[in-house]
Design an enzyme around this catalytic site. Sequence first.
Site, short mmCIF file in Angstrom:
data_model
loop_
_atom_site.label_atom_id
_atom_site.label_comp_id
_atom_site.label_asym_id
_atom_site.label_seq_id
_atom_site.Cartn_x
_atom_site.Cartn_y
_atom_site.Cartn_z
N LYS A 111 29.25 37.71 40.09
CA LYS A 111 28.11 38.63 40.07
C LYS A 111 26.90 38.05 39.33
O LYS A 111 25.77 38.45 39.57
CB LYS A 111 28.54 39.97 39.48
C1 LIG Z 1 32.86 42.82 42.09
C2 LIG Z 1 34.02 41.95 42.26
C3 LIG Z 1 34.70 41.87 43.49
C4 LIG Z 1 34.34 42.73 44.67
O1 LIG Z 1 33.07 42.43 45.22
P1 LIG Z 1 32.38 43.48 46.20
O2 LIG Z 1 31.03 42.90 46.48
O3 LIG Z 1 32.30 44.78 45.43
O4 LIG Z 1 33.23 43.62 47.40
C5 LIG Z 1 35.75 40.97 43.59
N1 LIG Z 1 36.14 40.21 42.55
C6 LIG Z 1 35.51 40.28 41.35
C7 LIG Z 1 35.99 39.42 40.25
C8 LIG Z 1 34.43 41.13 41.17
O5 LIG Z 1 33.81 41.18 39.99
#
Ligand SMILES: *Cc1c(COP(=O)(O)O)cnc(C)c1O
Length: 458
Positions: A111
């Site tokens: 993210k």
């Molecule tokens: C947010 C997250 C996901 C999921 O991603 P999305 O875009 O919500 O589908 C998967 N793995 C980790 C470690 C995350 O932080």
Amino acid sequence: MEYLSTRNKKLSFNFKEIFLRGLAPEGGLFIPKNIKRYNKSEIQKLSKLSYTDLAIEIIFEFCNPEINKNILRNLIKKSYKDFNKKEVIDIKKLGNINLIELYHGPTLAFKDIAMQVLGNMYDELNISSNNKINIVVATSGDTGSAAIAALNDRKNINVFVLHPHNKISKIQRKIMTTIGSNNVYNIAIKGTFDDCQKIVKEMFADNTFREKINMSGVNSINWARIVCQIVYYFYSYFKFNNKKVNFVVPTGNFGDVFAGYVAKKMGLPIDKLIVATNENDILERVINTGEYKPGKVKPSLSPSMDVQISSNFERLLFYVLNEDDKKVLSFMNDLKSKGSFSLNQEQIDIIKEDFSAKKINDDETVEIIKKFSNDYGFIIDPHTATAVGASKVIKDNSEILVLGTAHPYKFLETVKMATSQEIETPKQIEHLMDKKEKYDILENKTTDIKNYILEKLS
Ligand SMILES: *Cc1c(COP(=O)(O)O)cnc(C)c1O
């Protein structure tokens, strides 16, 4: 670029508007009016670029002309300068898996790659306004820490982060709650991530409140995040040029995997996008049976995927329904009134041209982490492990690209349980354990959160 809403195509917005608003009026999601499709020679040119230069080209397509290219160039360079890898991401070959490590940013999850850019975009797009922005964000653990790292100490911005109380890992919580800047408020909600997300959506839908606090959002429904995530699909695809490539994506809110779908729409010849879920398997069910029916959230070993209302799925629905906004609205009304909607076989078949899905439960997740460590001496986190498990749906000998979404250190308890091994503390968070935490615990009630925010702003 011009944007419209999945629920009302008559409304038109520019990039600055959709960036600051996050959610469209009437609860729809923003979507570009036209997505640029690169031809083969354009793709060939892009394949020669460094990660940041590629990011500049792709992101510019979506924010032109509200952010000019020179400004964007500086903004992106600044966003990625503190990553642990010069090329932002790293790709490792481990057996038949190509692991795309997306977790070398400040909070050790993918993210950061989008959020760092968003933080700098706020400064850029809000520059002429004296009006303080209040960002309210729901997190299942990683969005919150990435948002805080990106927005901490920025002037004219406050950040309110809602996480589900006792339902995220200790290290996830500590990364969020030890920053201690005056513009950051951590709130633990006595509920699930879906409850947190519902509260944020309700606050966005309340125009009076939204305008009163000049509210903005950085959840994965914010289109700008998806745009930043498109870049690594291109970048990693280019390492396997002219091969048949599948991406396997640990999925919760359908933002990350949807970015891959947009990359495909832009002309990148991806074969399939494979959605990996944990026991919160709404996406696996809708892709395989057509029924979209949120259940109760079950806490799992991969908490950032503990999502039952997978918001970005609405964007895919928009395309599956041939960009018919009235139909999207009617599906969403069914969801609200009846608690579900169903796709017909023809619609399922359209989805299956681009997607497959597989659920991996907690026991399997632990086994996968253990086996991966035994086989390759390499430790993966529980989210990434679901994708390694789901990659088994690929039966031919095409290239398997697994998105590694978090550093294993973030889920230390699980990883230790699976492998009995220690992991070196990443340098981003060396002193975490000594720092003091600060957060408030609130009831799962939208009015309580609204009052809390108003009180903090007064
Ligand atoms: C947010 C997250 C996901 C999921 O991603 P999305 O875009 O919500 O589908 C998967 N793995 C980790 C470690 C995350 O932080």
